[in-house]
Scaffold this motif. Structure first.
Motif, PDB file in Angstrom:
ATOM      1  N   ILE A  67       0.846  -1.195   0.000  1.00 38.73           N
ATOM      2  CA  ILE A  67       0.000   0.000   0.000  1.00 38.73           C
ATOM      3  C   ILE A  67       0.884   1.248   0.000  1.00 38.73           C
ATOM      4  O   ILE A  67       1.757   1.395   0.861  1.00 38.73           O
ATOM      5  N   CYS A  69       1.195   4.737   0.979  1.00 38.55           N
ATOM      6  CA  CYS A  69       0.503   5.599   1.942  1.00 38.55           C
ATOM      7  C   CYS A  69       0.450   7.060   1.523  1.00 38.55           C
ATOM      8  O   CYS A  69      -0.218   7.871   2.158  1.00 38.55           O
ATOM      9  N   GLY A  73      -7.010   5.919  -0.584  1.00 34.67           N
ATOM     10  CA  GLY A  73      -7.332   4.519  -0.329  1.00 34.67           C
ATOM     11  C   GLY A  73      -7.179   4.136   1.133  1.00 34.67           C
ATOM     12  O   GLY A  73      -6.698   4.911   1.957  1.00 34.67           O
ATOM     13  N   GLU A  74      -7.604   2.925   1.453  1.00 34.30           N
ATOM     14  CA  GLU A  74      -7.515   2.355   2.806  1.00 34.30           C
ATOM     15  C   GLU A  74      -8.143   3.297   3.838  1.00 34.30           C
ATOM     16  O   GLU A  74      -7.532   3.684   4.816  1.00 34.30           O
ATOM     17  N   THR A  76     -10.186   2.886   6.168  1.00 34.15           N
ATOM     18  CA  THR A  76     -10.296   2.415   7.555  1.00 34.15           C
ATOM     19  C   THR A  76      -8.938   2.236   8.226  1.00 34.15           C
ATOM     20  O   THR A  76      -8.877   1.810   9.376  1.00 34.15           O
ATOM     21  N   ILE A  78      -4.397   1.484   7.465  1.00 30.04           N
ATOM     22  CA  ILE A  78      -3.549   0.425   6.919  1.00 30.04           C
ATOM     23  C   ILE A  78      -3.580  -0.774   7.873  1.00 30.04           C
ATOM     24  O   ILE A  78      -3.723  -0.604   9.091  1.00 30.04           O
ATOM     25  N   PRO A  79      -3.477  -1.974   7.363  1.00 35.78           N
ATOM     26  CA  PRO A  79      -3.599  -3.183   8.203  1.00 35.78           C
ATOM     27  C   PRO A  79      -2.652  -3.190   9.402  1.00 35.78           C
ATOM     28  O   PRO A  79      -3.030  -3.612  10.503  1.00 35.78           O
ATOM     29  N   LYS A  82      -3.995  -0.974  12.118  1.00 36.11           N
ATOM     30  CA  LYS A  82      -5.180  -1.575  12.745  1.00 36.11           C
ATOM     31  C   LYS A  82      -4.773  -2.659  13.743  1.00 36.11           C
ATOM     32  O   LYS A  82      -5.350  -2.764  14.835  1.00 36.11           O
ATOM     33  N   GLY A 290      -9.877   9.607   3.174  1.00 31.81           N
ATOM     34  CA  GLY A 290      -8.967   8.771   3.954  1.00 31.81           C
ATOM     35  C   GLY A 290      -8.231   9.597   4.987  1.00 31.81           C
ATOM     36  O   GLY A 290      -8.053  10.806   4.820  1.00 31.81           O
ATOM     37  N   LYS A 293      -2.468   8.274   6.403  1.00 31.88           N
ATOM     38  CA  LYS A 293      -1.805   6.966   6.417  1.00 31.88           C
ATOM     39  C   LYS A 293      -0.306   7.094   6.635  1.00 31.88           C
ATOM     40  O   LYS A 293       0.330   6.170   7.142  1.00 31.88           O
TER      41      LYS A 293
END
Length: 429
Positions: A67, A69, A73-74, A76, A78-79, A82, A290, A293
């Motif tokens: 991804i 940053c 996008g993303e 919610t 970045i994984p 989270k 977004g 990020k």
């Protein structure tokens, strides 16, 4: 020491003269000490300076999963972020949305969304005749400010040593459909430093609300803010407890790194059920393309995982402990046995809660201000700024140095004594 309540009028008058002289001397020092809000000190902020350079090249802006940053996008989060925030509060990454820098903003948006669009398809709160919120007291003034701004009626719920009075909570939640939520700071509560017991958490999870859109606003602000490695409070994880009890949607949990990394430039998150998060995302996708990020990735690269956060919090604890202990040592030495105040000794968090004699808090805060010591306004820890007993005072030791905290606490103690003597003399007039 002899209790002030057992002193004769003559003894109190003599003591008053002595205290007044000391107070005039204190005012003459021209002090300017602030222990009003829980701001991290510069020394704490300096511990995370390397965070600023965690990303230095274009390649650094790409996550392990590819991804970029720097781009859209993303929404919610970045994984990796989270997972980091989920691990901080003990919930799976799939139950987390990472937002901006402040959990307070997420709480505000959640209330606003409920007022405008309802909760998971229910009637918008703004269209209802009555909306009520339960408020454990003493509590966090900024919580109360949000619900007051939206015209939501606030109901005081007394705090006990194990959390809010759950019999009273249950009575309101299960019998009044207008009760739509409750504010909670479940670990090292603001301002008392109380951690909710396992029984309290289970009692929350097993509630049977009259309103299907009732939600617990679980502000887990101090999840990792322990002062002592050997005396750490533990908090039962509420989302899983709610799921066990058939209430998977009942909780919004909030957290942030505001007092982990930078107070003004951390990352914040909300955790909840899949259904709740899907409902929140419907308006979030209109509100923003977004969140930041790059800042999320900076935190992930710097801390790496929950162990990095835990090591960081040991640095904070080492800086905060002497300040808390300076306050508590003076309170213990100067006020024990006088029967003019009680206080809580927390194992973590950011505050010390002091309860003066009834009817004295405003006068103590006023006297402190005149002597150059700024405290949180009396009454701030209650909805509408109205402490029915005019008793509770929140002390925030984090920002000044330990030496300044000791000096400020000596002034505070002097003001407590003088205001208490004046109050007792008024009853003997």
């Amino acid at each position: 020491m002899k209790s002030y309540k057992n002193m004769s009028k003559e003894e109190l008058l003599a003591l008053k003269l002595e205290l007044e002289k000391a107070y005039e001397d204190a005012k003459g020092k021209g002090l300017n000490l602030n222990m009003a809000r829980g701001k991290p000190s510069a020394a704490q902020l300096n511990t995370v300076t390397p965070l600023l350079s965690a990303l230095q090249e274009d390649a650094d802006a790409v996550t392990e999963s590819g991804i970029d940053c720097r781009n859209y996008g993303e929404m919610t989060g970045i994984p990796e972020a989270k997972k980091l925030m989920g691990d901080m509060i003990g919930v799976p990454a799939e139950n987390v949305i990472v937002c901006g820098n402040a959990s307070l903003s997420i709480m505000y948006d959640t209330i606003s969304r409920s007022m405008t669009f309802g909760v998971n398809g229910s009637t918008p709160w703004a269209k209802l005749d009555s909306v009520k919120f339960l408020c454990p007291v003493p509590g966090y003034d900024r919580h109360f400010a949000i619900t007051e701004l939206f015209g939501i009626e606030m109901i005081n719920i007394p705090m006990t040593e194990s959390g809010p009075d759950m019999e009273l909570v249950k009575k309101y939640v299960e019998n009044d459909e207008a009760v739509k939520g409750i504010w909670c700071v479940p670990k090292y509560s603001n301002p008392q430093g109380i951690t909710y017991s396992d029984d309290t958490v289970r009692a929350f999870a097993s509630l049977k609300p009259a309103a299907k859109d009732f939600r617990i606003f679980w502000d887990n602000a101090y999840a990792v803010h322990d002062l002592y490695e050997e005396h750490q409070d533990t908090l039962l994880e509420i989302l899983s407890e709610c799921e066990k009890n058939g209430n998977p949607n009942m909780v919004y949990e909030f957290c942030s790194t505001s007092k982990v990394s930078y107070a003004g430039a951390g990352i914040a998150a909300v955790a909840s059920s899949k259904e709740n998060l899907e409902w929140m995302k419907k308006t979030m996708t209109i509100q923003t393309i977004g969140y930041d990020k790059m800042n999320q990735l900076r935190h992930v690269r710097y801390y790496k995982d929950i162990h990095g956060i835990q090591e960081q919090m040991k640095k904070h604890a080492a800086l905060l402990r002497p300040k808390f202990e300076a306050v508590l040592e003076i309170l213990d030495r100067e006020l024990t046995g006088l029967e003019i105040g009680t206080w809580v000794k927390p194992n973590g968090g950011y505050f010390i809660s002091f309860d003066a004699m009834e009817g004295c808090a405003k006068e103590i805060v006023k006297k402190c201000k005149e002597a150059g010591v700024i405290l949180t306004g009396a009454g701030a820890t209650y909805p509408y700024g109205k402490d029915p007993k005019d008793s509770n005072i929140r002390i925030a030791p984090s920002f000044p140095t330990p030496e300044e905290m000791a000096e400020a606490t000596n002034i505070f103690v002097l003001c407590v004594k003088l205001a208490s003597v004046e109050k007792l003399l008024a009853t003997k007039a």
